[in-house]
Scaffold this motif. Structure first.
Motif: not given
Ligand code: MG
Ligand code: AMP
Length: 419
Positions: A196-197, A199, A239, A263, A270
């Protein structure tokens, strides 16, 4: 367990790392058996005892090249008093001499060939001479000499390999000798990796101003394979709570274990801990460990879900501490560290807070252990510069310079490991 929203409030209390690990590992058992071909079986864990259903070898056979005869008829032979035998034929591997041997006869025999009925010993070729259909024996050989007896290697009915054994190359050789072409082994754990993320860019992308490349997928892939699991990857998950939830459910339905990367902490993005708490049980969130304190785990649809911090150093440490032994256990393997160890003195002190387990990356320099930046968990190259790591237990405030510490080595081969 109900899970309060801890986002942006921090962990109220952190679980003891070893205690949390024990809880996680106790929740699983080795997976069921599947049958695989001997060609694929090395490194897998045997799911049942293997018994021999026949003797190996299945017949008395020559252990040397030479002449098969009756040992007692060679008594008294010497270089000065050679005893002669009538050469009546030969026995080759797979092509036995067709009849029983009579008194005064010898049969030329090769290693591995069946010993003719009536013979009980083999005289090595060097201790005999052969001319015009006659063999002269220059040294006595007792009955049984240079003969491998039927069942000498394996007796019918005996257990040759026990359940739980991780199969070696020589093990499949024994199984092949017994006539097996496949064996029951513990099924390979399927490990879903949910990264996850917002970015993150997929592996192979060029990092740009604000986005970084997902380092964890390739690292986790290798770690999972090392531990006997089969990684299953998907696209990077943004996210967003709904999508995290959907992807977690999907991962749980197709895997034995789910690892979530990123997360897992208490930031506003998160979502994983709450999603696990909603869909199943979140047993641990926040561990007294550095790095990796934002680690958690629980169960969704009966499957363990391990929440690994996104920070790659923390991700590595948390994987090794929680996910690795979990996967190895499912695979029927040992939960012990998969690293070799060295005990060496510290070049400088390691300080550690009481109540927290520290995973300290270290370098070995001239036989002494140097800690690398005990802080800076986001510096991935600390793990590539390190030779290994030292664990400082929660009940220990660290070690003074000169103390002997146990280093877990990242590499299987290290110059300091003696042969
Ligand atoms: Mg993250
Ligand atoms: P998170 O655990 O999601 O809060 O992420 C902690 C830090 O690790 C942030 O700086 C993230 O950008 C970084 N990070 C998260 N996931 C990854 C990943 N898969 N690869 C590299 N860095 C990551």
């Amino acid at each position: 367990m109900s899970h309060d929203d801890v986002r942006m409030r921090g962990f109220r209390q952190r679980s003891d790392a070893w205690e949390a690990r024990r809880r996680l590992l106790e929740s699983v058992r080795p997976l069921e058996a599947e049958t695989v071909s001997l060609w694929q079986a090395v490194g897998r864990v045997l799911a049942a005892d293997v018994r021999a259903d026949r003797d190996v070898p299945y017949f008395d056979r020559a252990a040397m090249d030479g002449y098969a005869l009756r040992g007692e008829e060679t008594f008294g032979a010497s270089v000065y008093n050679p005893l002669t035998f009538l050469l009546v034929g030969e026995s080759l591997p797979g092509k036995p001499f067709p009849r029983a041997l009579q008194s005064g006869e010898a049969v030329r025999i090769m290693t591995g060939a069946p010993l003719p009925e009536g013979a009980n010993a083999v005289v090595r070729a060097e201790l005999a001479t052969e001319a015009n259909g006659v063999v002269s024996i220059l040294e006595p050989v007792p009955p049984g000499k240079c003969v491998s007896r039927r069942g000498e290697d394996i007796r019918a009915g005996s257990v040759v390999l026990r359940a739980g054994r991780r199969l070696r190359p020589q093990d499949v050789a024994v199984l092949a000798a017994l006539g097996y072409d496949s064996v029951p082994v513990i099924r390979i754990p399927q490990v879903a990796v949910v990264v996850t993320g917002d970015e993150l860019l997929p592996v192979g992308s060029r990092p740009d101003n604000y986005r970084i490349v997902d380092s964890n997928s390739v690292m986790l892939d290798a770690l999972i394979r090392r531990d006997g699991g089969r990684p299953i990857h998907g696209d990077i998950v943004p996210d967003q709570r709904e999508i995290v939830r959907e992807r977690l459910l999907q991962a749980c339905s197709g895997a034995d274990v789910v690892l979530v990367s990123g997360g897992s902490s208490v930031g506003q993005e998160d979502h994983a801990p709450r999603v696990v708490a909603e869909l199943g049980e979140l047993a641990v969130h926040g561990v007294a460990m550095r790095p990796s304190s934002p680690t958690g785990f629980g169960w969704v649809q009966g499957r363990p879900v391990v929440l690994l911090p996104g920070n790659p150093v923390s991700c590595l440490a948390a994987y090794d501490f929680f996910a690795g032994p979990l996967i190895r256990r499912l695979a029927g393997r040992s939960t012990a560290w998969p690293y070799r160890r060295l005990h060496l003195p510290l070049a400088e002190k390691i300080a550690s807070e009481l109540g927290r387990l520290d995973y300290v990356r270290v370098r070995i320099n001239q036989g002494r252990v140097e800690p690398i930046a005990t802080s800076g968990a986001s510096i991935l190259t600390t793990t590539t510069q390190a030779d290994g790591f030292v664990l400082v237990p929660a009940d220990c405030e660290g070690y003074p310079a000169g103390a002997s510490v146990c280093v877990y080595l990242y590499d299987e081969e290290h110059p300091l490991l003696s042969e």
